[in-house]
Design a protein around this motif. Sequence first.
Motif, PDB file in Angstrom:
ATOM      1  N   ILE A 281     -87.789  -4.779  29.701  1.00  0.00           N
ATOM      2  CA  ILE A 281     -88.435  -3.466  29.598  1.00  0.00           C
ATOM      3  C   ILE A 281     -88.689  -3.200  28.119  1.00  0.00           C
ATOM      4  O   ILE A 281     -87.759  -3.104  27.311  1.00  0.00           O
TER       5      ILE A 281
ATOM      6  N   VAL B   4     -93.231   0.537  28.830  1.00  0.00           N
ATOM      7  CA  VAL B   4     -93.237   2.003  28.908  1.00  0.00           C
ATOM      8  C   VAL B   4     -93.639   2.506  27.524  1.00  0.00           C
ATOM      9  O   VAL B   4     -92.898   2.320  26.550  1.00  0.00           O
ATOM     10  N   THR B   5     -94.829   3.101  27.431  1.00  0.00           N
ATOM     11  CA  THR B   5     -95.250   3.548  26.093  1.00  0.00           C
ATOM     12  C   THR B   5     -95.969   4.892  26.116  1.00  0.00           C
ATOM     13  O   THR B   5     -96.758   5.175  27.023  1.00  0.00           O
ATOM     14  N   SER B   6     -95.668   5.684  25.124  1.00  0.00           N
ATOM     15  CA  SER B   6     -96.447   6.895  24.898  1.00  0.00           C
ATOM     16  C   SER B   6     -97.664   6.519  24.057  1.00  0.00           C
ATOM     17  O   SER B   6     -97.839   5.360  23.651  1.00  0.00           O
TER      18      SER B   6
ATOM     19  N   ALA C 146     -87.793   4.650  29.659  1.00  0.00           N
ATOM     20  CA  ALA C 146     -87.440   3.227  29.715  1.00  0.00           C
ATOM     21  C   ALA C 146     -85.955   3.036  30.037  1.00  0.00           C
ATOM     22  O   ALA C 146     -85.594   2.158  30.830  1.00  0.00           O
TER      23      ALA C 146
ATOM     24  N   SER D 260     -92.411   4.427  21.510  1.00  0.00           N
ATOM     25  CA  SER D 260     -92.108   5.852  21.574  1.00  0.00           C
ATOM     26  C   SER D 260     -92.114   6.448  20.170  1.00  0.00           C
ATOM     27  O   SER D 260     -91.521   5.885  19.250  1.00  0.00           O
TER      28      SER D 260
ATOM     29  N   ALA E 226     -90.678   8.359  25.811  1.00  0.00           N
ATOM     30  CA  ALA E 226     -90.916   7.079  26.486  1.00  0.00           C
ATOM     31  C   ALA E 226     -89.642   6.225  26.481  1.00  0.00           C
ATOM     32  O   ALA E 226     -89.371   5.495  27.440  1.00  0.00           O
ATOM     33  N   GLU E 227     -88.871   6.335  25.421  1.00  0.00           N
ATOM     34  CA  GLU E 227     -87.600   5.595  25.391  1.00  0.00           C
ATOM     35  C   GLU E 227     -86.668   6.083  26.475  1.00  0.00           C
ATOM     36  O   GLU E 227     -85.967   5.296  27.115  1.00  0.00           O
TER      37      GLU E 227
ATOM     38  N   PRO F 201     -85.562  -2.107  23.149  1.00  0.00           N
ATOM     39  CA  PRO F 201     -86.325  -1.382  22.121  1.00  0.00           C
ATOM     40  C   PRO F 201     -86.333  -2.178  20.821  1.00  0.00           C
ATOM     41  O   PRO F 201     -85.333  -2.803  20.477  1.00  0.00           O
TER      42      PRO F 201
ATOM     43  N   SER G   3     -90.526  -0.812  25.130  1.00  0.00           N
ATOM     44  CA  SER G   3     -90.940   0.585  25.010  1.00  0.00           C
ATOM     45  C   SER G   3     -91.591   0.866  23.661  1.00  0.00           C
ATOM     46  O   SER G   3     -91.277   0.236  22.648  1.00  0.00           O
TER      47      SER G   3
ATOM     48  N   LEU H 248     -93.797  -0.354  19.082  1.00  0.00           N
ATOM     49  CA  LEU H 248     -94.376  -1.318  20.027  1.00  0.00           C
ATOM     50  C   LEU H 248     -95.553  -2.061  19.412  1.00  0.00           C
ATOM     51  O   LEU H 248     -95.792  -3.228  19.733  1.00  0.00           O
TER      52      LEU H 248
ATOM     53  N   HIS I 100     -83.593  -3.037  28.904  1.00  0.00           N
ATOM     54  CA  HIS I 100     -84.458  -2.316  27.974  1.00  0.00           C
ATOM     55  C   HIS I 100     -84.230  -2.897  26.584  1.00  0.00           C
ATOM     56  O   HIS I 100     -83.096  -2.962  26.105  1.00  0.00           O
TER      57      HIS I 100
END
Length: 150
Positions: free
Chosen positions: A6, A55-57, A19, A10, A15-16, A37, A8, A68, A35
């Motif tokens: 996963i 998973v991203t903003s 995730a 953020s 978003a974190e 990061p 991320s 990311l 996850h």
Amino acid sequence: MLEVAILSGSAFGAAEEVARHAEAQLRAAGLDARHLPDIGLDALLALDPQALLVVTSTTGMGEVPDDLQALLDEIDGWQPDWRGRPVAVIGLGDSNYGENFCAAALQAHALLLKLGMRDVQSQLQLDASETVTPAEDAEPWLARLVANLR
Ligand SMILES: Cc1cc2nc3c(=O)[nH]c(=O)nc-3n(C[C@H](O)[C@H](O)[C@H](O)COP(=O)(O)O)c2cc1C
């Protein structure tokens, strides 16, 4: 070999949080999900993930958050052979940004599909102008992801 990595992106932590929540849900369903990061490409390749969940903003005007973007640049440069491996993407954004809504998630998704990864389900887009509980809102979509990865 890791079952689901996963990743991320953020800027301010939402978003974190999604995730982290996704990691807990996938693990509770029995998947070996982690996850990761701020991971770099070398470490990711060493884990040899069988599937990716991103998973991203979106930040700025349609930009990928810095944490990311660095990894996406490495992936784009190296073009790892992840052909056929499942990928799924959750975007966090705000529809008030109009045509830039969830642009980072769309960009990350396009890059991974360009590598030949297999799209397991349509992208989930969580709109900050409509919800303040994105992690909980993602639960039904993640339950479908678990089923699709089995
Ligand atoms: C400075 C700033 C720029 C943003 N730019 C966009 C954008 O271009 N497109 C979009 O869909 N959302 C945009 N958003 C909304 C965020 O993506 C959304 O609030 C998200 O939930 C933030 O997640 P994060 O805390 O993980 O960064 C922006 C938010 C901020 C504060």
